[in-house]
Design an enzyme around this catalytic site. Structure first.
Site, PDB file in Angstrom:
ATOM      1  N   VAL A 175      81.832  33.594   5.433  1.00  0.00           N
ATOM      2  CA  VAL A 175      82.927  33.438   4.494  1.00  0.00           C
ATOM      3  C   VAL A 175      82.021  33.872   3.208  1.00  0.00           C
ATOM      4  CG1 VAL A 175      84.584  32.695   2.887  1.00  0.00           C
ATOM      5  CG2 VAL A 175      84.527  32.074   5.520  1.00  0.00           C
ATOM      6  N   LYS A 185      68.362  31.358   4.931  1.00  0.00           N
ATOM      7  CA  LYS A 185      69.715  31.976   4.802  1.00  0.00           C
ATOM      8  C   LYS A 185      69.626  32.749   3.416  1.00  0.00           C
ATOM      9  CE  LYS A 185      73.346  29.243   7.014  1.00  0.00           C
ATOM     10  NZ  LYS A 185      74.338  28.553   6.917  1.00  0.00           N
ATOM     11  N   GLU A 220      90.696  32.028   1.968  1.00  0.00           N
ATOM     12  CA  GLU A 220      90.156  33.340   2.633  1.00  0.00           C
ATOM     13  C   GLU A 220      91.228  33.465   3.674  1.00  0.00           C
ATOM     14  OE1 GLU A 220      88.719  33.431   5.664  1.00  0.00           O
ATOM     15  OE2 GLU A 220      88.255  31.399   5.678  1.00  0.00           O
ATOM     16  N   PHE A 221      91.568  34.726   4.202  1.00  0.00           N
ATOM     17  CA  PHE A 221      92.354  35.152   5.390  1.00  0.00           C
ATOM     18  C   PHE A 221      91.598  36.168   6.157  1.00  0.00           C
ATOM     19  CE2 PHE A 221      95.076  33.478   1.918  1.00  0.00           C
ATOM     20  CZ  PHE A 221      95.836  32.699   2.583  1.00  0.00           C
ATOM     21  N   LEU A 222      90.172  35.992   6.250  1.00  0.00           N
ATOM     22  CA  LEU A 222      89.450  36.902   7.197  1.00  0.00           C
ATOM     23  C   LEU A 222      89.267  36.622   8.472  1.00  0.00           C
ATOM     24  CD1 LEU A 222      86.236  36.581   4.387  1.00  0.00           C
ATOM     25  CD2 LEU A 222      88.351  38.419   4.488  1.00  0.00           C
ATOM     26  N   ARG A 223      89.787  37.479   9.303  1.00  0.00           N
ATOM     27  CA  ARG A 223      89.405  37.448  10.783  1.00  0.00           C
ATOM     28  C   ARG A 223      88.203  37.911  11.095  1.00  0.00           C
ATOM     29  NH1 ARG A 223      94.523  41.022  12.068  1.00  0.00           N
ATOM     30  NH2 ARG A 223      93.641  41.997  10.225  1.00  0.00           N
ATOM     31  N   CYS A 272      88.144  28.452  13.361  1.00  0.00           N
ATOM     32  CA  CYS A 272      89.228  28.345  12.467  1.00  0.00           C
ATOM     33  C   CYS A 272      90.389  27.438  13.029  1.00  0.00           C
ATOM     34  CB  CYS A 272      89.481  29.515  11.826  1.00  0.00           C
ATOM     35  SG  CYS A 272      87.785  30.327  10.897  1.00  0.00           S
ATOM     36  N   LYS A 299      86.834  35.730  21.259  1.00  0.00           N
ATOM     37  CA  LYS A 299      87.406  36.935  21.194  1.00  0.00           C
ATOM     38  C   LYS A 299      86.648  38.234  21.218  1.00  0.00           C
ATOM     39  CE  LYS A 299      88.165  37.490  16.345  1.00  0.00           C
ATOM     40  NZ  LYS A 299      89.145  37.628  15.175  1.00  0.00           N
ATOM     41  N   ARG A 353      82.054  29.640  19.221  1.00  0.00           N
ATOM     42  CA  ARG A 353      82.455  28.353  18.824  1.00  0.00           C
ATOM     43  C   ARG A 353      83.943  28.074  19.515  1.00  0.00           C
ATOM     44  NH1 ARG A 353      81.183  28.305  12.475  1.00  0.00           N
ATOM     45  NH2 ARG A 353      81.569  30.423  12.859  1.00  0.00           N
TER      46      ARG A 353
HETATM   47  C1  UGA Z   1      91.670  33.357  11.652  1.00  0.00           C
HETATM   48  C2  UGA Z   1      92.730  33.636  10.932  1.00  0.00           C
HETATM   49  O1  UGA Z   1      93.502  34.736  11.657  1.00  0.00           O
HETATM   50  C3  UGA Z   1      92.521  34.230   9.506  1.00  0.00           C
HETATM   51  O2  UGA Z   1      93.398  34.749   8.950  1.00  0.00           O
HETATM   52  C4  UGA Z   1      91.469  33.251   8.912  1.00  0.00           C
HETATM   53  O3  UGA Z   1      91.243  33.444   7.615  1.00  0.00           O
HETATM   54  C5  UGA Z   1      90.388  32.448   9.686  1.00  0.00           C
HETATM   55  O4  UGA Z   1      90.877  31.995  10.844  1.00  0.00           O
HETATM   56  C6  UGA Z   1      89.749  31.484   9.110  1.00  0.00           C
HETATM   57  O5  UGA Z   1      90.258  30.483   8.772  1.00  0.00           O
HETATM   58  O6  UGA Z   1      88.746  31.794   8.359  1.00  0.00           O
HETATM   59  P1  UGA Z   1      89.803  34.288  13.384  1.00  0.00           P
HETATM   60  O7  UGA Z   1      89.374  32.882  14.053  1.00  0.00           O
HETATM   61  O8  UGA Z   1      88.576  35.115  13.085  1.00  0.00           O
HETATM   62  O9  UGA Z   1      90.447  34.184  11.807  1.00  0.00           O
HETATM   63  O10 UGA Z   1      90.495  34.849  14.377  1.00  0.00           O
HETATM   64  P2  UGA Z   1      91.870  35.626  15.008  1.00  0.00           P
HETATM   65  O11 UGA Z   1      91.654  37.005  15.241  1.00  0.00           O
HETATM   66  O12 UGA Z   1      93.059  35.280  14.302  1.00  0.00           O
HETATM   67  O13 UGA Z   1      91.631  34.772  16.414  1.00  0.00           O
HETATM   68  C7  UGA Z   1      92.099  33.527  16.450  1.00  0.00           C
HETATM   69  C8  UGA Z   1      92.536  33.171  17.958  1.00  0.00           C
HETATM   70  O14 UGA Z   1      93.829  34.034  18.023  1.00  0.00           O
HETATM   71  C9  UGA Z   1      91.436  33.927  19.074  1.00  0.00           C
HETATM   72  O15 UGA Z   1      91.427  32.648  19.950  1.00  0.00           O
HETATM   73  C10 UGA Z   1      92.239  35.126  19.524  1.00  0.00           C
HETATM   74  O16 UGA Z   1      91.864  35.058  20.902  1.00  0.00           O
HETATM   75  C11 UGA Z   1      93.512  34.761  19.181  1.00  0.00           C
HETATM   76  N1  UGA Z   1      94.205  36.188  18.836  1.00  0.00           N
HETATM   77  C12 UGA Z   1      93.665  36.973  17.974  1.00  0.00           C
HETATM   78  C13 UGA Z   1      95.128  36.394  19.946  1.00  0.00           C
HETATM   79  O17 UGA Z   1      95.557  35.831  20.337  1.00  0.00           O
HETATM   80  N2  UGA Z   1      95.668  37.728  19.499  1.00  0.00           N
HETATM   81  C14 UGA Z   1      95.225  38.649  18.405  1.00  0.00           C
HETATM   82  O18 UGA Z   1      95.711  39.549  18.251  1.00  0.00           O
HETATM   83  C15 UGA Z   1      93.993  38.088  17.955  1.00  0.00           C
END
Ligand code: UGA
Length: 449
Positions: A11, A35, A153-156, A277, A337, A344
């Site tokens: 982040v 780092k 933050e809302f970063l994927r 997350c 993903k 993790r």
């Molecule tokens: C998640 C949130 O989506 C972010 O908004 C947030 O900022 C972040 O956690 C955080 O707390 O820092 P992230 O874990 O990177 O981000 O990922 P996602 O892409 O949302 O994936 C989370 C889970 O949902 C994964 O297991 C993934 O396989 C699944 N997923 C993701 C789906 O089932 N469909 C999707 O379209 C995307």
């Protein structure tokens, strides 16, 4: 603006690099010298699409600096984001890193007699942490004026650059106008059409948890529908959920065009969610609620349904192959993903452990996980291959855990060439069933014919 970042993790680095790209003068601090050196040498320690290239650009512009001296950070900046980890420990949130970061920051502000410094909590923390735990640490030490904000933050992962550059919301939790103005000025060039959402500290903290819990809930809801579908002949749970999404309360119609919302991709059955997350944050807010004597049956179920998904994949495999003892199993996809190298809480790792417990031999392949020697998460008893064909060799079953685009090209001919007998279990429901003859392809959520 002169802005500091405390914590050169995922982040912190993403935030720092993106801010530097919009001409802010950024100083990144970390207690870990390695780092700091990563930033200094211009090499990202993790994979994130487009970020390395952006780091290269900011380095040539010379507006991204790194240090392990907090005094330097304070002297060179007017405010900073605190982006340290808040992992889970003994089922609850571990605040030790953020408490010591805030404590050290307070000392540095005091030593440098810095007035009106703005401290922006970016780490995910349970409600009231900022006001009740972090604010007193600052108040105890500082005579100088300071300002405290909570900006989640809302970063994927895999999409972080776009999420930062084109946010859908910028939540600013604060206790005074000075802090609000400072944060607004930082983000003004990123804002686009989205609104600043002004809240108090506690609401900002809870918005983050509500967000992650909501999307986790959609996945577990889809998996519960899939569990029901499995017991009914001919039901396609993917179609059921697609039909649900087309409800106009979800998919709006504008000038005859359907606007399918992004949440539709979370309404898909599969082998479960993972990452750093969703599992951590749902656990943290659930434990927080319980500490406040609030029962959370829905969030408990979200986790319980998810925890059972890897085992579902194994049970499906077992129902086809019989005993798994000495069977050779291939796992495709190790990351939680696609488009990330993050392992993790990845469902595939739980599945590998379960297969090994059942006496199977397991081999695995992932398009980006090549060097496994320094990974503490991957079970050592599994063989990790560099080529998909090597992993398939002599295998009794192949199970797909990650929606990597490379796996889209899997077909019967390839399986037939390398496996003992072709059998594929699709844990993400994205492969083309037509490429596999009857009895060789199974999708999670369908009744076994
Ligand atoms: C998640 C949130 O989506 C972010 O908004 C947030 O900022 C972040 O956690 C955080 O707390 O820092 P992230 O874990 O990177 O981000 O990922 P996602 O892409 O949302 O994936 C989370 C889970 O949902 C994964 O297991 C993934 O396989 C699944 N997923 C993701 C789906 O089932 N469909 C999707 O379209 C995307």
């Amino acid at each position: 603006m002169k802005i500091g970042i405390i914590g050169a993790g995922y982040v912190g680095l993403t935030t720092g690099i993106c801010l530097a790209a919009k001409k802010h003068e950024i100083t990144i601090f970390d207690i870990n010298e390695e780092k700091v050196n990563h930033v200094h040498s211009g090499k990202l320690p993790f994979f994130e699409k487009g970020l390395q290239e952006l780091l290269n650009t900011t380095i040539t512009k010379n507006n991204l600096h790194s240090t392990n001296d907090l005094d330097i950070l304070i002297q060179n900046t007017d405010g900073c984001f605190v982006c340290v980890g808040t992992p889970t420990k003994n089922h609850t949130i571990d605040l030790s890193q953020i408490k010591s970061a805030i404590d050290a920051l307070a000392s540095a502000i005091k030593n440098n007699d810095k007035e009106n410094y703005v401290i922006i909590v970016r780490s995910t923390v349970t409600p009231s942490t900022t006001r009740k735990i972090l604010l007193p640490i600052l108040e105890d030490k500082l005579n100088q004026n300071f300002h405290l904000c909570m900006v989640p933050e809302f970063l994927r992962e895999g999409n972080a650059l776009d999420d930062f550059m084109n946010p859908d919301k910028i939540v600013i939790g604060s206790i005074d106008k000075y802090g609000i103005n400072f944060v607004e000025e930082i983000f003004i060039d990123f804002k686009g059409n989205c609104e600043f959402i002004h809240t108090n500290l506690e609401s900002a903290e809870l918005i983050k948890y509500a967000n992650n819990s909501f999307f986790s809930m959609l996945i577990s809801f889809s998996n519960e529908i899939a569990n029901i579908s499995e017991k009914i002949p001919n039901v396609d749970p993917y179609q059921v959920l697609k039909a649900l999404v087309s409800d106009k309360r979800i998919t709006s119609q504008i000038n005859g065009q359907s606007i399918v919302p992004g949440l539709d991709s979370y309404l898909v059955p599969g082998c479960g969610f993972g990452g750093s997350c969703f599992p951590k944050d749902v656990k943290a807010i659930l434990n927080f609620a319980q500490s406040q004597k609030v029962s959370t049956p829905l969030l408990n179920a979200v986790l319980q349904i998810n925890d059972e998904r890897p085992d579902k994949m194994i049970k499906l495999c077992e129902s086809i192959l019989g005993s798994l003892k000495n069977k050779k199993i291939t796992i495709l996809g190790l990351t939680f993903k696609p488009d990330t190298d993050d392992l993790r809480s990845s469902p595939s790792i739980d599945a590998i452990k379960l297969f090994l417990e059942k006496g199977a031999q397991v081999s695995a392949y992932d398009p980006v996980i090549k060097n496994i020697s320094n990974s503490i998460l991957l079970p050592k008893e599994c063989t990790y291959n560099l080529k998909i064909e090597e992993s398939l060799e002599n295998s009794d079953a192949v199970l797909v855990f990650t929606k990597w685009s490379e796996f889209k090209s899997l077909n019967f001919e390839l399986l037939n060439k390398f496996m003992k007998k072709p059998l594929i279990i699709d844990g993400r429901g994205f492969l083309d069933k037509e490429k596999f003859p009857d009895g060789t392809y199974y999708k999670i959520g369908f009744m076994k014919e």
